[in-house]
Design a protein around this motif. Structure first.
Motif, short mmCIF file in Angstrom:
data_model
loop_
_atom_site.label_atom_id
_atom_site.label_comp_id
_atom_site.label_asym_id
_atom_site.label_seq_id
_atom_site.Cartn_x
_atom_site.Cartn_y
_atom_site.Cartn_z
N THR A 162 3.21 1.38 -3.29
CA THR A 162 2.47 1.76 -4.49
C THR A 162 2.33 3.28 -4.57
OG1 THR A 162 1.24 -0.33 -4.52
CG2 THR A 162 0.28 1.54 -5.72
N THR A 163 1.98 3.89 -3.45
CA THR A 163 1.83 5.34 -3.41
C THR A 163 3.17 6.04 -3.66
OG1 THR A 163 -0.01 5.18 -1.85
CG2 THR A 163 1.12 7.30 -1.99
N VAL A 206 1.36 2.45 -10.46
CA VAL A 206 0.38 1.79 -9.59
C VAL A 206 0.01 0.42 -10.14
CG1 VAL A 206 -2.01 1.87 -8.74
CG2 VAL A 206 -0.58 3.93 -8.65
N GLU A 232 0.83 -1.20 0.00
CA GLU A 232 0.00 0.00 0.00
C GLU A 232 0.87 1.26 0.00
OE1 GLU A 232 -4.18 -1.29 2.22
OE2 GLU A 232 -2.59 -0.33 3.36
N GLN A 255 2.21 7.85 -13.30
CA GLN A 255 1.72 7.47 -11.98
C GLN A 255 0.77 6.28 -12.06
OE1 GLN A 255 0.05 11.23 -10.74
NE2 GLN A 255 1.86 11.76 -9.54
#
Length: 232
Positions: free
Chosen positions: A94-95, A207, A91, A203
């Motif tokens: 990924t960001t 992701v 989580e 981006q």
């Protein structure tokens, strides 16, 4: 008890604690020291042919990196990442990877972009040669260069710390059928978006790549767990 680790050669320019740390780290990554296995300082020192002090120092560093866990009055064990642990790390990763890729699309130099494209060609060649060791090394260099292109040193430091917690599963994920070529395709699209300066697309592709990586890793872990259950 059968010896697991080869004695360390004492001719390295690195401090002994660093050599011991790298040896133990690679043993964990390679599955020689398995998740949940207890680590005894005396035994490790005997196997590596060193005193307990560098072993103790190495274990402390590996604890910070997430490779081992030290339990009060119970000892030190190789960390066994749960599915929840992996979900939490991914989580965050990924960001952060999306942020790094977006910044790279804005800030990458022509020289860095050329190096990324060259690394993609090298990875493709290594896939054809089925040389997993070179693939992992080139893939690591690819991501390091991508993060560098973000021009945000604090971001890079945070990503590196999180990456260490999942490194030992990397080869297993890459060995999943079809994953190598799929990863190369994902990387190629990401580099193309960065070359175009398309922040939003870069981006989104970052992701997508991380979500696919997590999915494959969890699938691989599920397969290993089933195999271990059947063999018991």
């Amino acid at each position: 008890m059968q010896r697991k680790l080869a004695p360390i050669k004492l001719d390295s320019y690195q401090p002994l604690r660093e050599v011991v740390c790298e040896t133990l780290r690679e043993a964990i990554r390679g599955g020689v020291l398995k998740p949940g296995e207890r680590l005894m300082e005396i035994q490790l020192a005997d196997e590596l042919g060193v005193s307990r002090t560098p072993v103790r120092e190495a274990i402390r560093k590996l604890e910070l990196e997430g490779y081992v866990i030290m339990l009060p009055r119970r000892g030190t064990y190789v960390a066994n990442l749960s599915i929840r642990d992996i979900n939490e790390v991914f989580e965050i990763r990924t960001t952060l990877d999306a942020l790094a890729s977006g910044l790279a699309a804005e800030r990458i130099t022509a020289e860095e972009l050329e190096k990324l494209e060259r690394l993609l060609v090298m990875i493709s060649e290594y896939i054809e040669q089925d040389d997993i060791e070179k693939i992992v090394a080139a893939d690591t260099e690819f991501h390091d260069l991508l993060y560098q292109a973000s021009r945000n040193t604090r971001l890079v430091g945070i990503i590196f710390n999180l990456r260490e917690q999942l490194t030992r599963f990397r080869s297993a994920s890459m060995s999943y059928p079809g994953r190598l070529k799929k990863t190369l395709e994902e990387h190629s699209r990401l580099v193309e978006a960065i070359a175009q300066g398309n922040v939003e697309l870069a981006q989104r592709l970052a992701v997508e790549h991380m979500e696919n990586s997590e999915h494959i890793l969890l699938q691989n872990m599920e397969g290993i767990n089933k195999e271990e259950t059947v063999n018991k």
